[in-house]
Design a protein around this motif. Sequence first.
Motif, PDB file in Angstrom:
ATOM      1  N   SER A 189     -13.955  -9.419 -20.210  1.00 39.96           N
ATOM      2  CA  SER A 189     -15.134 -10.270 -20.422  1.00 39.96           C
ATOM      3  C   SER A 189     -14.734 -11.556 -21.144  1.00 39.96           C
ATOM      4  CB  SER A 189     -16.173  -9.532 -21.266  1.00 39.96           C
ATOM      5  OG  SER A 189     -16.551  -8.348 -20.633  1.00 39.96           O
ATOM      6  N   MET A 190     -13.859 -11.410 -22.151  1.00 36.45           N
ATOM      7  CA  MET A 190     -13.395 -12.582 -22.917  1.00 36.45           C
ATOM      8  C   MET A 190     -12.633 -13.557 -22.016  1.00 36.45           C
ATOM      9  SD  MET A 190     -14.390 -12.333 -25.946  1.00 36.45           S
ATOM     10  CE  MET A 190     -13.957 -12.149 -27.620  1.00 36.45           C
ATOM     11  N   ARG A 191     -11.836 -13.006 -21.117  1.00 34.36           N
ATOM     12  CA  ARG A 191     -11.050 -13.859 -20.206  1.00 34.36           C
ATOM     13  C   ARG A 191     -11.975 -14.603 -19.243  1.00 34.36           C
ATOM     14  NH1 ARG A 191      -5.559 -12.130 -20.803  1.00 34.36           N
ATOM     15  NH2 ARG A 191      -4.847 -13.400 -19.094  1.00 34.36           N
ATOM     16  N   MET A 192     -13.072 -13.956 -18.865  1.00 32.74           N
ATOM     17  CA  MET A 192     -14.031 -14.648 -17.988  1.00 32.74           C
ATOM     18  C   MET A 192     -14.763 -15.730 -18.782  1.00 32.74           C
ATOM     19  SD  MET A 192     -15.551 -11.802 -15.376  1.00 32.74           S
ATOM     20  CE  MET A 192     -15.724 -10.394 -16.424  1.00 32.74           C
ATOM     21  N   LEU A 193     -15.084 -15.408 -20.025  1.00 29.06           N
ATOM     22  CA  LEU A 193     -15.763 -16.386 -20.892  1.00 29.06           C
ATOM     23  C   LEU A 193     -14.887 -17.612 -21.146  1.00 29.06           C
ATOM     24  CD1 LEU A 193     -17.481 -14.451 -23.815  1.00 29.06           C
ATOM     25  CD2 LEU A 193     -18.504 -16.220 -22.394  1.00 29.06           C
TER      26      LEU A 193
ATOM     27  N   THR B 171      -5.748 -15.286 -28.405  1.00 30.60           N
ATOM     28  CA  THR B 171      -5.403 -13.875 -28.267  1.00 30.60           C
ATOM     29  C   THR B 171      -3.946 -13.694 -28.675  1.00 30.60           C
ATOM     30  OG1 THR B 171      -4.792 -12.286 -26.547  1.00 30.60           O
ATOM     31  CG2 THR B 171      -5.326 -14.462 -25.798  1.00 30.60           C
ATOM     32  N   ASN B 172      -3.585 -12.463 -28.946  1.00 32.43           N
ATOM     33  CA  ASN B 172      -2.196 -12.211 -29.342  1.00 32.43           C
ATOM     34  C   ASN B 172      -1.214 -12.460 -28.211  1.00 32.43           C
ATOM     35  OD1 ASN B 172      -2.606 -11.637 -31.982  1.00 32.43           O
ATOM     36  ND2 ASN B 172      -2.921  -9.445 -31.643  1.00 32.43           N
TER      37      ASN B 172
ATOM     38  N   ILE C 176     -13.250 -18.472 -29.082  1.00 32.17           N
ATOM     39  CA  ILE C 176     -13.247 -17.087 -28.607  1.00 32.17           C
ATOM     40  C   ILE C 176     -11.985 -16.408 -29.142  1.00 32.17           C
ATOM     41  CG2 ILE C 176     -13.319 -15.614 -26.548  1.00 32.17           C
ATOM     42  CD1 ILE C 176     -14.434 -18.184 -25.077  1.00 32.17           C
ATOM     43  N   PHE C 177     -12.188 -15.395 -29.962  1.00 36.76           N
ATOM     44  CA  PHE C 177     -11.050 -14.669 -30.549  1.00 36.76           C
ATOM     45  C   PHE C 177     -10.982 -13.273 -29.933  1.00 36.76           C
ATOM     46  CE2 PHE C 177     -11.822 -17.485 -34.270  1.00 36.76           C
ATOM     47  CZ  PHE C 177     -10.524 -17.858 -34.562  1.00 36.76           C
ATOM     48  N   ASP C 178      -9.855 -12.941 -29.321  1.00 41.89           N
ATOM     49  CA  ASP C 178      -9.691 -11.587 -28.801  1.00 41.89           C
ATOM     50  C   ASP C 178      -8.790 -10.812 -29.760  1.00 41.89           C
ATOM     51  OD1 ASP C 178      -9.797  -9.379 -27.187  1.00 41.89           O
ATOM     52  OD2 ASP C 178      -8.335 -10.115 -25.732  1.00 41.89           O
ATOM     53  N   GLU C 179      -9.371  -9.889 -30.470  1.00 35.06           N
ATOM     54  CA  GLU C 179      -8.678  -9.064 -31.470  1.00 35.06           C
ATOM     55  C   GLU C 179      -7.735  -9.921 -32.309  1.00 35.06           C
ATOM     56  OE1 GLU C 179      -7.373  -5.396 -29.813  1.00 35.06           O
ATOM     57  OE2 GLU C 179      -9.327  -5.043 -28.947  1.00 35.06           O
ATOM     58  N   PRO C 180      -8.287 -10.816 -33.091  1.00 33.68           N
ATOM     59  CA  PRO C 180      -7.464 -11.819 -33.777  1.00 33.68           C
ATOM     60  C   PRO C 180      -6.561 -11.297 -34.887  1.00 33.68           C
ATOM     61  CG  PRO C 180      -9.738 -11.981 -34.511  1.00 33.68           C
ATOM     62  CD  PRO C 180      -9.715 -10.971 -33.412  1.00 33.68           C
TER      63      PRO C 180
END
Lengths: 251, 375
Positions: free
Chosen positions: A45-49, A82-83, A157-161
């Motif tokens: 979802s984050m990658r689509m956002l 993202t990491n 947008i932070f993915d598991e920061p």
Amino acid sequence: MITIEHLKKTFKKNKVEAVKDVSLEVRDGEIFALLGPNGAGKTTSMRMLSTLLKPTAGRITYDGKDIEEDTVAIRRRITFLTNEIRLDGQFTPDELANYYGRLYEMSPEQISKNKKDLFDYFGITEFADRRYETFSTGMKQKTSLAICLLHDPDTIIFDEPTNGLDILTQRLIEQLILRLKGEGKCIILSTHILDLVSRLADRVGVIVDGKSVYCGTVADMAPSLGVETLDEAFVKLYEENHEEQAIVKKK
Amino acid sequence: MRGISLIFRHEIAKIFKDKSLIFGFLVLPILTLALSVGLSAIRPNTVEENEYVLYFYGVNLDRIDIGEMDGKQIYVVASQEAPQTFLYSEKFHDCDVLIDLSDVAHAKIYYHENNSVSAYLKGTADTFVRELYGKLFRDTHPNITFRTMETRDISPKENTNRMIAMLLPYMLILPLTANITNFAGDTIAGDKTRGTFYQVLLTPVRPLALIMGKIFSVSLISLLSSAIYIGLDVVGSKICEKNGWEDVFGFAGVHVQVAEVAIILLYVVLLCYLFSNLGILISLFCKDVNQAQTAQMPVTLLCTMAAMMSMFRFGISPALHYLIPVYNICIVFQDILNDRADIGKMLLTAASFLVLSLVVLSITLASYKSEKVTG
């Protein structure tokens, strides 16, 4: 405001339905946490956002602008951290900032000003002419943050920061998130650390098995489900909506 | 344009900041040059001719030793190829005289203008051929007349450039494909491995700018690397020539004009661009450098094979051959160096390349949006 309507993503290669039906709303100036167990579809979802992936169905809009129609314009005002994201190790933070600043079509003055502010904030000014590859993990993370924020995005947008970071860098990121909120920016945070959510987020969305099952304020989440803590609320949502668990319960 | 230029400069800087590249880029070619020059020094310069070979066309005979002249053995061999083909073939360079007996009344004698033995035979032993004929075939065709033919169509330039025309396509394509496999594999698949690809994807830079910037940088760097190899080969030839060693590089005595070099360079740029685009396309679908380099192997092999096939091609090729990618550029190089360049065929080659490049670029741009790339 960001609206996500009936978002769906099926990967063509392995026919995996990573996101089945996600609908959420993220308001300006808030910290929105996206919660879910591993494999729930948060990262997809984050990658689509963040415009990296195209949805199979559904719609994402930023202030009414469709992400698929205005991709370039939306990219100018968002950032995704993202990491998985790294920077070219052969370059110094200074060179990287100049390069990415120009890719974002910033003027040299703008680049200089933002670079100075961010490098000072993250304490990398004195290492600005050292190669990125020579840095420690924490220092690399700080440099990546500085580069990602260089173009002054209004949505972050932070993915598991905080994954894999030491306590000091984790704290720095938390402070940064609060600082960005203070500047009126919208922050979307994907995590499975409930403690982080309760401390930072205004509102929360929960995804289970690729479907959004909750969207509301952090404060309301536990009471609305008739439990006392956020942990209990999350477990309850998971048990009620996880396909296998739901079948067992029905039986 | 701005995006292309930014990506291009960044990619070039990235390559030059890699210290291991200096070894591959400069030290390795110089070491290769030193080794090759050393090899030339230990080989004798020329092989002393100890025989004359006379080819007859239009008669059936086995290789016959017919005796001695000036202390050298003379052999007579039947040619299976008609003079029109034979004169352009590699065999003609090893032959001293070709006697065409296909017309039973009028024999034609072809001497090789640039072959010293042939020239000697022409000057002193024209009658020798006639006598030889008398011994061998008088019974078959008693009333034959002889005519000495001019072989002006085998130009001096073709003779001096023969070796390099044969080797140049291979010498160019081998380092080009090797370099492009290396650099194109690293530029996207390597970025994916290092995690640096997605940061660029998030910027507002257009896919065309990103792809073109990467193609141009890979092309330039591969072109530079190949130019260093070729340049050092020329130096090697000069060293061999100066010291009287055998020229293993093939550039000694080569006769080319500036305009011809410019045309060759233009085609090399086209070739380089197409290879780079193919490399980038393959790289887009690969997870890491190793996978990209392995996937690139069939392209490298095909291109090398095309270059090798052109090495053993003599004479004039039909127009259709100028539509075969890579092979067409190889034969254009040979045509230029052999003084047989044909504007129409050169344009056909360029047009086929441009069409193919556009097709590959379109596929690359479409692939860029694939979830295999961004997912």
